[in-house]
Design a protein around this motif. Structure first.
Motif, mmCIF file in Angstrom:
data_model
loop_
_atom_site.group_PDB
_atom_site.id
_atom_site.type_symbol
_atom_site.label_atom_id
_atom_site.label_comp_id
_atom_site.label_asym_id
_atom_site.label_seq_id
_atom_site.Cartn_x
_atom_site.Cartn_y
_atom_site.Cartn_z
ATOM 1 N N ASN A 21 0.825 -1.212 0.000
ATOM 2 C CA ASN A 21 0.000 0.000 0.000
ATOM 3 C C ASN A 21 0.860 1.264 0.000
ATOM 4 O O ASN A 21 0.543 2.262 -0.663
ATOM 5 C CB ASN A 21 -0.927 0.008 1.215
ATOM 6 C CG ASN A 21 -2.015 -1.046 1.130
ATOM 7 O OD1 ASN A 21 -2.362 -1.511 0.042
ATOM 8 N ND2 ASN A 21 -2.554 -1.444 2.274
ATOM 9 N N TYR A 22 1.957 1.208 0.750
ATOM 10 C CA TYR A 22 2.871 2.351 0.856
ATOM 11 C C TYR A 22 3.557 2.614 -0.490
ATOM 12 O O TYR A 22 3.658 3.760 -0.941
ATOM 13 C CB TYR A 22 3.888 2.058 1.953
ATOM 14 C CG TYR A 22 4.873 3.159 2.256
ATOM 15 C CD1 TYR A 22 4.537 4.509 2.173
ATOM 16 C CD2 TYR A 22 6.171 2.838 2.656
ATOM 17 C CE1 TYR A 22 5.451 5.499 2.477
ATOM 18 C CE2 TYR A 22 7.095 3.826 2.971
ATOM 19 C CZ TYR A 22 6.729 5.159 2.869
ATOM 20 O OH TYR A 22 7.639 6.143 3.176
ATOM 21 N N LEU A 23 4.003 1.539 -1.161
ATOM 22 C CA LEU A 23 4.667 1.692 -2.453
ATOM 23 C C LEU A 23 3.711 2.232 -3.507
ATOM 24 O O LEU A 23 4.072 3.090 -4.321
ATOM 25 C CB LEU A 23 5.247 0.351 -2.921
ATOM 26 C CG LEU A 23 6.442 -0.192 -2.142
ATOM 27 C CD1 LEU A 23 6.861 -1.546 -2.690
ATOM 28 C CD2 LEU A 23 7.619 0.780 -2.211
ATOM 29 N N LEU A 24 2.477 1.724 -3.494
ATOM 30 C CA LEU A 24 1.489 2.159 -4.476
ATOM 31 C C LEU A 24 0.877 3.508 -4.122
ATOM 32 O O LEU A 24 0.202 4.123 -4.945
ATOM 33 C CB LEU A 24 0.377 1.117 -4.598
ATOM 34 C CG LEU A 24 0.797 -0.281 -5.081
ATOM 35 C CD1 LEU A 24 -0.401 -1.223 -5.087
ATOM 36 C CD2 LEU A 24 1.417 -0.219 -6.475
ATOM 37 N N HIS A 45 -0.529 -6.033 -8.644
ATOM 38 C CA HIS A 45 -0.937 -4.633 -8.548
ATOM 39 C C HIS A 45 0.088 -3.816 -9.338
ATOM 40 O O HIS A 45 1.244 -4.235 -9.497
ATOM 41 C CB HIS A 45 -0.969 -4.160 -7.093
ATOM 42 C CG HIS A 45 -1.839 -5.011 -6.209
ATOM 43 N ND1 HIS A 45 -3.186 -4.812 -6.078
ATOM 44 C CD2 HIS A 45 -1.533 -6.077 -5.430
ATOM 45 C CE1 HIS A 45 -3.688 -5.705 -5.253
ATOM 46 N NE2 HIS A 45 -2.707 -6.491 -4.836
ATOM 47 N N THR A 46 -0.302 -2.653 -9.840
ATOM 48 C CA THR A 46 0.614 -1.857 -10.657
ATOM 49 C C THR A 46 0.648 -0.404 -10.198
ATOM 50 O O THR A 46 -0.296 0.097 -9.582
ATOM 51 C CB THR A 46 0.207 -1.880 -12.148
ATOM 52 O OG1 THR A 46 -1.088 -1.291 -12.303
ATOM 53 C CG2 THR A 46 0.192 -3.298 -12.684
ATOM 54 N N CYS A 47 1.770 0.248 -10.497
ATOM 55 C CA CYS A 47 1.884 1.691 -10.274
ATOM 56 C C CYS A 47 2.924 2.239 -11.250
ATOM 57 O O CYS A 47 3.636 1.481 -11.916
ATOM 58 C CB CYS A 47 2.271 2.009 -8.828
ATOM 59 S SG CYS A 47 3.971 1.582 -8.377
ATOM 60 N N ILE A 48 3.001 3.559 -11.348
ATOM 61 C CA ILE A 48 3.974 4.229 -12.213
ATOM 62 C C ILE A 48 4.981 4.965 -11.341
ATOM 63 O O ILE A 48 4.602 5.685 -10.413
ATOM 64 C CB ILE A 48 3.293 5.227 -13.168
ATOM 65 C CG1 ILE A 48 2.180 4.544 -13.968
ATOM 66 C CG2 ILE A 48 4.326 5.849 -14.116
ATOM 67 C CD1 ILE A 48 2.635 3.424 -14.868
ATOM 68 N N PHE A 49 6.271 4.757 -11.621
ATOM 69 C CA PHE A 49 7.323 5.452 -10.881
ATOM 70 C C PHE A 49 8.418 5.832 -11.864
ATOM 71 O O PHE A 49 8.932 4.982 -12.601
ATOM 72 C CB PHE A 49 7.899 4.571 -9.772
ATOM 73 C CG PHE A 49 9.019 5.213 -8.997
ATOM 74 C CD1 PHE A 49 8.757 6.200 -8.062
ATOM 75 C CD2 PHE A 49 10.339 4.851 -9.232
ATOM 76 C CE1 PHE A 49 9.783 6.812 -7.366
ATOM 77 C CE2 PHE A 49 11.377 5.449 -8.533
ATOM 78 C CZ PHE A 49 11.099 6.439 -7.593
ATOM 79 N N ARG A 175 10.143 4.775 1.364
ATOM 80 C CA ARG A 175 9.524 4.491 0.061
ATOM 81 C C ARG A 175 10.401 4.967 -1.095
ATOM 82 O O ARG A 175 10.687 4.198 -2.032
ATOM 83 C CB ARG A 175 8.147 5.162 -0.034
ATOM 84 C CG ARG A 175 7.437 4.962 -1.374
ATOM 85 C CD ARG A 175 6.065 5.638 -1.382
ATOM 86 N NE ARG A 175 5.343 5.367 -2.612
ATOM 87 C CZ ARG A 175 5.406 6.120 -3.691
ATOM 88 N NH1 ARG A 175 6.171 7.211 -3.698
ATOM 89 N NH2 ARG A 175 4.702 5.800 -4.777
ATOM 90 N N GLU A 176 10.810 6.228 -1.064
ATOM 91 C CA GLU A 176 11.589 6.779 -2.176
ATOM 92 C C GLU A 176 12.931 6.070 -2.331
ATOM 93 O O GLU A 176 13.385 5.821 -3.449
ATOM 94 C CB GLU A 176 11.807 8.286 -1.973
ATOM 95 C CG GLU A 176 10.529 9.098 -1.995
ATOM 96 C CD GLU A 176 9.792 8.970 -3.321
ATOM 97 O OE1 GLU A 176 10.457 9.009 -4.373
ATOM 98 O OE2 GLU A 176 8.557 8.833 -3.300
ATOM 99 N N VAL A 177 13.550 5.739 -1.193
ATOM 100 C CA VAL A 177 14.841 5.036 -1.243
ATOM 101 C C VAL A 177 14.667 3.668 -1.896
ATOM 102 O O VAL A 177 15.439 3.282 -2.790
ATOM 103 C CB VAL A 177 15.435 4.875 0.172
ATOM 104 C CG1 VAL A 177 16.696 4.019 0.125
ATOM 105 C CG2 VAL A 177 15.736 6.228 0.781
ATOM 106 N N LEU A 178 13.642 2.925 -1.478
ATOM 107 C CA LEU A 178 13.404 1.581 -2.015
ATOM 108 C C LEU A 178 13.094 1.638 -3.509
ATOM 109 O O LEU A 178 13.661 0.874 -4.296
ATOM 110 C CB LEU A 178 12.259 0.910 -1.257
ATOM 111 C CG LEU A 178 11.813 -0.470 -1.764
ATOM 112 C CD1 LEU A 178 12.979 -1.446 -1.787
ATOM 113 C CD2 LEU A 178 10.679 -1.010 -0.902
#
Length: 249
Positions: A21-24, A45-49, A175-178
């Motif tokens: 949930n945190y990553l997405l 699950h998907t997200c854009i980074f 989150r940003e580091v990972l």
């Protein structure tokens, strides 16, 4: 758009779904407190980074007495993905979660890391609930035991504990580091895997050829169906059998 396929694994109740949930940056997975909440299987699950698509598979948690079942499921999942000749469909990185709450690395976690090493899958080790490791001793012990892997501290949930002056609050972090580690180092990890895949493929072809060649020599020396023939005295059946084998290569 570049795509990266990830899978999050680890013991039940250590914060895998909270991490997802945190990553997405949205609630897509049910979370609980120390209880298994993800159904058996691997859920996409998907997200854009950074203009790339992240396909993240949330795995069912490893529970006491079900380690072997989980290991079998996980291996089948990886094999299914890698049966494709398209590298973009493979699993590119594995995030293995180890909770700071437990303050120790368990044997099954070491087994999983060894399995990932066998498959040339360089994992990212995420220490979940890292707010419970204020001294950093657990983080240091994980880094010392697994020097070849990246270890990231993450706190996926904001919470407060205690009252008054003894009240302690934890804020989300990591989150940003990972995501940056995944973004920057996945290509390097995949290059190693592709080279290993190529080397293993060549070795397998060589073994198959040697096996065939060994059988061919046996036919020349001993003949077809056990008929004794020395070089220069090869039976007709033996010749036909060898030619048939050569056509089949």
């Amino acid at each position: 758009m570049r795509e990266t396929n990830l899978v999050i694994i680890g013991k039940s109740g250590i914060g895998k779904s909270s991490l997802l949930n945190y990553l997405l940056d949205k609630d897509v997975a049910e979370t609980g407190s120390g209880e298994p909440v993800t159904k058996q299987g691997f859920h996409l699950h998907t997200c854009i980074f950074n203009e790339q698509k992240l396909n993240i598979y949330d795995s069912w948690g490893i529970e006491a007495g079900k380690t072997e079942v989980w290991m079998s499921d996980f291996e089948q999942f990886l094999n299914l993905k890698e049966s494709s000749t398209e590298v973009r469909k493979w699993i590119h990185r594995v995030i293995i979660c180890i909770s700071a709450e437990g303050k120790r690395i368990e044997e099954f976690e070491k087994r999983i890391l060894n399995k990932l090493r066998e498959k040339s899958l360089s994992p990212v080790i995420v220490i979940t609930k890292s707010d419970l490791d204020q001294s950093g001793n657990f983080y240091d012990s994980v880094c010392n035991e697994f020097k070849e892997y990246e270890v990231i501290k993450v706190c996926s949930v904001e919470k407060s504990v205690g009252l008054g002056i003894s009240k302690k609050s934890s804020k989300k972090m990591g989150r940003e580091v990972l995501l940056s580690v995944i973004d920057k180092n996945t290509a390097k990890s995949m290059k190693i895997r592709v080279l290993n895949y190529r080397e293993n493929y060549i070795k397998e072809r060589r073994r198959n050829f040697e096996s065939f060649f060994s059988g061919w020599i046996d036919k020349i020396i001993f003949g077809h169906k056990g008929q004794f023939n020395l070089l220069g005295n090869i039976g007709e059946d033996c010749v036909k059998s060898i030619l048939k084998d050569v056509d089949g290569i």
